[in-house]
Write an enzyme that holds these catalytic residues in place. Structure first.
Site, mmCIF file in Angstrom:
data_model
loop_
_atom_site.group_PDB
_atom_site.id
_atom_site.type_symbol
_atom_site.label_atom_id
_atom_site.label_comp_id
_atom_site.label_asym_id
_atom_site.label_seq_id
_atom_site.Cartn_x
_atom_site.Cartn_y
_atom_site.Cartn_z
ATOM 1 N N ASP A 154 -60.170 -21.463 24.649
ATOM 2 C CA ASP A 154 -59.386 -22.669 24.897
ATOM 3 C C ASP A 154 -58.739 -22.635 26.287
ATOM 4 O OD1 ASP A 154 -58.415 -25.191 24.327
ATOM 5 O OD2 ASP A 154 -56.572 -24.443 23.424
ATOM 6 N N SER A 190 -49.308 -28.134 25.957
ATOM 7 C CA SER A 190 -50.538 -27.344 25.997
ATOM 8 C C SER A 190 -50.984 -27.120 27.435
ATOM 9 C CB SER A 190 -51.645 -28.054 25.215
ATOM 10 O OG SER A 190 -51.340 -28.115 23.853
ATOM 11 N N HIS A 236 -58.942 -27.849 25.458
ATOM 12 C CA HIS A 236 -58.785 -29.087 24.699
ATOM 13 C C HIS A 236 -58.006 -30.154 25.474
ATOM 14 C CE1 HIS A 236 -54.845 -27.265 23.441
ATOM 15 N NE2 HIS A 236 -54.453 -28.522 23.471
#
Length: 410
Positions: free
Chosen positions: A170, A254, A140
């Site tokens: 992911d 992230s 993402h």
């Protein structure tokens, strides 16, 4: 009587003589002591031994004190802190980088050809070979990018090439020039983690302003299962298995590293649960689960998963009327996965599966929904393996065996 007087007078003269001697001795001693003090004071003052002169005048004493303070050498002491945390951060910190997601402006913008950063995240340099370095981050973080840029720990920006990305786990892998790479992270063993074990999160929360931020916490949970809506249609498509930590993870973290006290990467930070009533729940992809995905993305650009060749829908999501009329399921069968489409010449087609068949079991394991099917297929089966399937067709249970191939993702 006369003897007594003379004797008393002799003793009196003797005591008076001694007193005179004592007085003379004391006087001489006092004079010598005074001289010593007078001659010693300047020397002691120059050496900074006396804080002030022997003087009842307070003003003079204060001025002397100020003068002496100027002559005192003040030494600044440096305290060298060296702990397991600082050692771990020193070992891995420079291997954590920033990721800039650059996308073209929209058609309606003033400059349609302009490109600008639309998102930032973090990444971990995990390998260096043949003048190339490889960075793992989140899917993402790089999704939708027309260009990608990696920001090193010292602020140097390097163009990055996307080698591959996987929406299910992911994860994504980038390639950069290795000239500016100083450190490469070491992978640890996430299967050996213990509840309460201290861990450290490193990343770039909120972008470059807080790049290289370090937060500490513990392992709060192992093998947590988080429902994930991959295509954002409101239906859970996957159950992500993650580590839970209370180390602060914020937007921009992230793709960054979760490391142990040995400075080894044991997780790739992926998300946090952000609700008003929730605090301190960060989630990280276990590195042992990520290793095979990272290898496939680096080598092939995609994850090599077993392929059936079907379009799926959970029976629980289908109204009861259609369960009975279209699928013709027995009333006590309210679970399983319906086949909405079977790709021609796919493993499912070759095994005889058809549209509207309902899979209820794989290799003896009950299949409740699409998530169960995908987890069994992706986590327990390999390309080229055979799989036994039980399914319902026209109200009757049947069985078939298919051989899995390597094609596209489910």
């Amino acid at each position: 009587m006369g003897y007594y007087d003379e004797h008393q007078q002799g003793r009196y003269r003797e005591q008076r003589g001694k007193r005179g001697g004592y007085f003379l001795t004391s006087l001489v001693g006092a004079i010598i002591g005074a001289l010593l003090v007078v001659f010693s004071i300047p020397t002691l003052s120059k050496q900074g031994v006396l804080p002030y002169t022997i003087n009842p005048n307070q003003n003079t004493a204060t001025e002397t004190n100020k003068t002496n303070q100027q002559n005192v050498i003040q030494q600044q002491v440096s305290y060298d802190v060296n702990t397991n945390i600082t050692k771990a951060v020193e070992k891995t910190g420079d291997a954590v980088v920033g990721i800039n997601n650059i996308q073209s402006s929209s058609f309606w913008s003033d400059n349609a050809d302009a490109e600008e950063p639309t998102g930032t995240g973090s990444g971990v340099i995990y390998k260096r070979a043949d003048n190339k370095a490889f960075v793992v981050t989140n899917h993402h973080v790089v999704e939708g990018a027309t260009k990608l840029e990696v920001t090193m720990a010292d602020g140097t920006k390097i163009p990055a090439k996307l080698l591959g990305s996987d929406i299910w786990t992911d994860l994504a892998v980038l390639e950069i020039d290795a000239d500016k790479v100083k450190k490469v992270a070491e992978f640890g063993n996430s299967d050996s983690l213990k509840m309460g074990e201290p861990v450290i999160a490193i990343g770039n929360p909120l972008g470059a302003t807080f790049s290289g931020s370090v937060t500490q916490g513990i392992i709060s949970g192992l093998k947590r299962t988080i429902p994930t809506d991959i295509n954002q249609d409101g239906i859970v498509d996957w159950q992500s298995e993650v580590l839970q930590t209370d180390a602060a993870i914020n937007p921009g973290n992230s793709g960054g590293a979760l490391i142990n006290m040995a400075g080894q990467v044991i997780g790739i930070n992926s998300m946090k649960i952000a609700q008003n009533a929730v605090e301190g729940i960060g989630l990280s992809i276990p590195i042992n689960s990520a290793k095979s995905i990272i290898d496939d993305l680096e080598k092939f650009g995609s994850v090599k998963r077993p392929y059936m060749g079907v379009d799926l829908k959970s029976v629980a999501e289908i109204p009861a009327y259609y369960q009975e009329e279209a699928l013709k399921l027995p009333r006590d069968v309210t679970y399983g996965v319906a086949l909405r489409q079977v790709v021609p010449n796919s493993p499912a087609s070759q095994a005889g599966l058809q549209e509207l068949d309902v899979i209820v079991e794989m290799d003896g394991q009950k299949i409740n929904d699409v998530i169960d099917l995908r987890k069994h297929l992706y986590q327990k089966k390999k390309i080229g393996e055979k799989m036994t399937i039980k399914f319902y067709r026209e109200g009757k249970q049947k069985e078939t065996t298919l051989t899995l191939s390597a094609e596209k993702l489910q």
